[in-house]
Design a protein around this motif. Structure first.
Motif, PDB file in Angstrom:
ATOM      1  N   LYS A   1       0.994  -1.064   0.023  1.00 33.08           N
ATOM      2  CA  LYS A   1      -0.251   0.012   0.125  1.00 33.08           C
ATOM      3  C   LYS A   1       0.882   1.372   0.033  1.00 33.08           C
ATOM      4  CE  LYS A   1      -4.102  -1.727   0.217  1.00 33.08           C
ATOM      5  NZ  LYS A   1      -5.272  -1.436  -0.468  1.00 33.08           N
ATOM      6  N   VAL A   2       0.404   2.221  -0.639  1.00 36.17           N
ATOM      7  CA  VAL A   2       0.769   3.771  -0.841  1.00 36.17           C
ATOM      8  C   VAL A   2      -0.148   4.517   0.031  1.00 36.17           C
ATOM      9  CG1 VAL A   2       2.008   5.566  -1.825  1.00 36.17           C
ATOM     10  CG2 VAL A   2       2.351   3.349  -2.629  1.00 36.17           C
ATOM     11  N   MET A   3       0.114   5.087   1.028  1.00 37.01           N
ATOM     12  CA  MET A   3      -0.971   5.690   2.003  1.00 37.01           C
ATOM     13  C   MET A   3      -0.579   7.290   2.379  1.00 37.01           C
ATOM     14  SD  MET A   3      -2.327   2.870   4.467  1.00 37.01           S
ATOM     15  CE  MET A   3      -3.643   3.880   5.011  1.00 37.01           C
ATOM     16  N   THR A   4      -1.418   8.087   2.588  1.00 37.48           N
ATOM     17  CA  THR A   4      -1.296   9.357   2.872  1.00 37.48           C
ATOM     18  C   THR A   4      -1.641   9.500   4.440  1.00 37.48           C
ATOM     19  OG1 THR A   4      -1.273  10.084   0.717  1.00 37.48           O
ATOM     20  CG2 THR A   4      -1.521  12.023   2.505  1.00 37.48           C
ATOM     21  N   PHE A   5      -0.858  10.231   5.277  1.00 37.42           N
ATOM     22  CA  PHE A   5      -1.314  10.436   6.824  1.00 37.42           C
ATOM     23  C   PHE A   5      -1.038  11.896   6.974  1.00 37.42           C
ATOM     24  CE2 PHE A   5       0.332   6.053   6.175  1.00 37.42           C
ATOM     25  CZ  PHE A   5      -0.774   5.356   6.995  1.00 37.42           C
ATOM     26  N   ARG A   6      -1.939  12.259   7.882  1.00 33.69           N
ATOM     27  CA  ARG A   6      -1.964  13.730   8.397  1.00 33.69           C
ATOM     28  C   ARG A   6      -2.075  14.042   9.598  1.00 33.69           C
ATOM     29  NH1 ARG A   6      -5.203  13.396   3.705  1.00 33.69           N
ATOM     30  NH2 ARG A   6      -4.472  14.469   1.895  1.00 33.69           N
ATOM     31  N   THR A   7      -1.404  14.937  10.171  1.00 36.02           N
ATOM     32  CA  THR A   7      -1.521  15.325  11.618  1.00 36.02           C
ATOM     33  C   THR A   7      -1.458  17.116  11.543  1.00 36.02           C
ATOM     34  OG1 THR A   7      -0.818  14.967  13.925  1.00 36.02           O
ATOM     35  CG2 THR A   7       0.774  15.808  12.181  1.00 36.02           C
ATOM     36  N   LYS A   8      -2.148  17.585  12.634  1.00 37.78           N
ATOM     37  CA  LYS A   8      -2.335  18.915  12.876  1.00 37.78           C
ATOM     38  C   LYS A   8      -2.393  19.483  14.290  1.00 37.78           C
ATOM     39  CE  LYS A   8      -7.228  18.909  11.997  1.00 37.78           C
ATOM     40  NZ  LYS A   8      -8.474  19.463  11.341  1.00 37.78           N
ATOM     41  N   GLY A   9      -2.178  20.721  14.395  1.00 38.41           N
ATOM     42  CA  GLY A   9      -1.954  21.435  15.824  1.00 38.41           C
ATOM     43  C   GLY A   9      -2.182  23.099  15.476  1.00 38.41           C
ATOM     44  N   VAL A  10      -2.881  23.647  16.555  1.00 33.03           N
ATOM     45  CA  VAL A  10      -3.242  24.837  16.437  1.00 33.03           C
ATOM     46  C   VAL A  10      -2.445  25.738  17.433  1.00 33.03           C
ATOM     47  CG1 VAL A  10      -5.144  26.509  17.154  1.00 33.03           C
ATOM     48  CG2 VAL A  10      -5.648  24.330  16.178  1.00 33.03           C
ATOM     49  N   VAL A  11      -1.922  26.836  16.837  1.00 36.16           N
ATOM     50  CA  VAL A  11      -0.762  27.702  17.487  1.00 36.16           C
ATOM     51  C   VAL A  11      -1.576  28.628  18.490  1.00 36.16           C
ATOM     52  CG1 VAL A  11       0.695  29.810  17.256  1.00 36.16           C
ATOM     53  CG2 VAL A  11       0.629  27.839  15.368  1.00 36.16           C
ATOM     54  N   PRO A  12      -1.235  28.380  19.686  1.00 35.10           N
ATOM     55  CA  PRO A  12      -2.193  29.112  20.929  1.00 35.10           C
ATOM     56  C   PRO A  12      -1.941  30.603  20.863  1.00 35.10           C
ATOM     57  CG  PRO A  12      -0.179  27.989  21.748  1.00 35.10           C
ATOM     58  CD  PRO A  12      -0.293  27.655  20.199  1.00 35.10           C
ATOM     59  N   GLU A  13      -0.813  31.292  20.380  1.00 31.77           N
ATOM     60  CA  GLU A  13      -0.377  32.695  20.398  1.00 31.77           C
ATOM     61  C   GLU A  13       0.483  32.947  19.314  1.00 31.77           C
ATOM     62  OE1 GLU A  13       3.110  33.400  23.322  1.00 31.77           O
ATOM     63  OE2 GLU A  13       2.667  31.173  23.891  1.00 31.77           O
ATOM     64  N   ASP A  14       0.784  34.215  19.008  1.00 32.01           N
ATOM     65  CA  ASP A  14       1.478  34.507  18.075  1.00 32.01           C
ATOM     66  C   ASP A  14       3.003  34.104  18.304  1.00 32.01           C
ATOM     67  OD1 ASP A  14      -0.454  35.998  17.064  1.00 32.01           O
ATOM     68  OD2 ASP A  14       0.389  38.049  17.319  1.00 32.01           O
ATOM     69  N   ILE A  15       3.531  33.189  17.352  1.00 28.55           N
ATOM     70  CA  ILE A  15       4.786  32.647  17.650  1.00 28.55           C
ATOM     71  C   ILE A  15       5.778  33.036  16.431  1.00 28.55           C
ATOM     72  CG2 ILE A  15       3.762  30.830  18.982  1.00 28.55           C
ATOM     73  CD1 ILE A  15       4.470  28.851  16.662  1.00 28.55           C
ATOM     74  N   SER A  16       7.055  32.703  16.699  1.00 26.60           N
ATOM     75  CA  SER A  16       8.077  32.926  15.793  1.00 26.60           C
ATOM     76  C   SER A  16       8.933  31.605  15.543  1.00 26.60           C
ATOM     77  CB  SER A  16       9.200  33.895  16.023  1.00 26.60           C
ATOM     78  OG  SER A  16       8.710  35.270  16.100  1.00 26.60           O
ATOM     79  N   ILE A  17       8.708  31.068  14.550  1.00 23.24           N
ATOM     80  CA  ILE A  17       9.338  29.667  14.190  1.00 23.24           C
ATOM     81  C   ILE A  17      10.686  29.738  13.996  1.00 23.24           C
ATOM     82  CG2 ILE A  17       9.427  27.527  13.134  1.00 23.24           C
ATOM     83  CD1 ILE A  17       6.624  27.606  12.801  1.00 23.24           C
ATOM     84  N   LEU A  18      11.787  28.920  14.682  1.00 20.68           N
ATOM     85  CA  LEU A  18      12.970  29.144  14.424  1.00 20.68           C
ATOM     86  C   LEU A  18      13.731  28.091  13.675  1.00 20.68           C
ATOM     87  CD1 LEU A  18      14.291  29.989  18.112  1.00 20.68           C
ATOM     88  CD2 LEU A  18      13.589  31.678  16.018  1.00 20.68           C
ATOM     89  N   THR A  19      13.243  26.858  14.284  1.00 21.94           N
ATOM     90  CA  THR A  19      13.931  25.345  13.484  1.00 21.94           C
ATOM     91  C   THR A  19      12.582  24.597  13.237  1.00 21.94           C
ATOM     92  OG1 THR A  19      16.015  26.080  14.372  1.00 21.94           O
ATOM     93  CG2 THR A  19      15.710  23.564  13.656  1.00 21.94           C
ATOM     94  N   ILE A  20      12.741  23.606  12.427  1.00 25.53           N
ATOM     95  CA  ILE A  20      11.947  22.543  12.040  1.00 25.53           C
ATOM     96  C   ILE A  20      12.584  21.348  12.001  1.00 25.53           C
ATOM     97  CG2 ILE A  20       9.896  23.929  11.555  1.00 25.53           C
ATOM     98  CD1 ILE A  20      10.388  23.375   8.627  1.00 25.53           C
ATOM     99  N   ASN A  21      12.086  20.055  12.392  1.00 26.68           N
ATOM    100  CA  ASN A  21      12.459  18.892  12.023  1.00 26.68           C
ATOM    101  C   ASN A  21      11.482  17.761  11.497  1.00 26.68           C
ATOM    102  OD1 ASN A  21      13.597  16.044  13.899  1.00 26.68           O
ATOM    103  ND2 ASN A  21      14.302  16.751  11.828  1.00 26.68           N
TER     104      ASN A  21
END
Length: 214
Positions: free
Chosen positions: A85-105
């Motif tokens: 099988k080839v499958m697509t998965f998703r996940t999500k989250g809500v930002v609780p305040e104004d934020i500045s993103i520095l780094t992602i992994n």
């Protein structure tokens, strides 16, 4: 805090005053998760962890949001990939305040095929975070933006990953393919993970002009 080391990887360095995580005077818990490649002779591991303390606390301490496997958000559908099988998965989250993103992994294992993440604001704007059209398990990295990326309060961070559990995937560790999931939480390479880690700080006007990595 999740810290990732691979051969050739340099530590993430932020400008003076940015970074660090607050710990209580009682102490802190460190989980050491080592991955080893198979070898045919006895070897000795000389790895060590060093902890450094600053003379004064940072003016802009950072925080971490982990989505997906072992994180704060559910994966839809649950990360179970049947054979062939080839499958697509998703996940999500809500930002609780104004934020500045520095780094992602972004993080997947050998069945990973594509990975992307973006923010969808309450006004309907899309803020691109990362797109990896050809996932390579052997090339994993913490990606630091040139300048912090602002996500307004209420922004929904959406993460999408495609997994290929077929014989046509040259990285598939199982022949024939078998059902693979993250249910055991073992972090074994032969199991799977779907994870997105975000290092951020509360937003302040002018953050968009900060040059990171200097």
């Amino acid at each position: 805090s999740a810290v990732n080391y691979l051969p050739g990887v340099y530590p993430v360095l932020y400008p003076e005053g940015i970074g660090g995580f607050r710990i209580s005077q009682i102490g802190a818990f460190v989980a050491n998760d080592m991955h080893y490649a198979p070898v045919h002779k006895k070897v000795t591991d000389h790895s060590r962890i060093n902890v450094f303390y600053a003379k004064k606390p940072p003016t802009r301490p950072t925080f971490e949001l982990m989505l997906g496997t072992n994180g704060q958000s559910e994966i839809e559908p649950p990360l179970v990939i049947p054979p062939n099988k080839v499958m697509t998965f998703r996940t999500k989250g809500v930002v609780p305040e104004d934020i500045s993103i520095l780094t992602i992994n972004p993080h997947m294992h050998l069945l990973g095929k594509t990975f992307k993440a973006f923010g969808l604001t309450a006004a309907g704007d899309t803020i691109k975070l990362i797109s990896i059209p050809r996932w390579d398990f052997r090339w994993q990295y913490f990606y630091t933006f040139r300048n912090p990326v602002k996500l307004p309060k209420g922004t929904v961070i959406i993460v999408e990953g495609v997994f290929d559990n077929t014989e046509s995937n040259p990285n598939n560790p199982n022949h024939p393919p078998r059902t693979v999931s993250d249910e055991n939480k073992s972090m074994k390479t032969s199991d799977e993970m779907f994870q997105f880690i975000i290092t951020w700080m509360p937003y302040k006007p002018g953050d968009e002009n900060i040059e990171l990595g200097k």
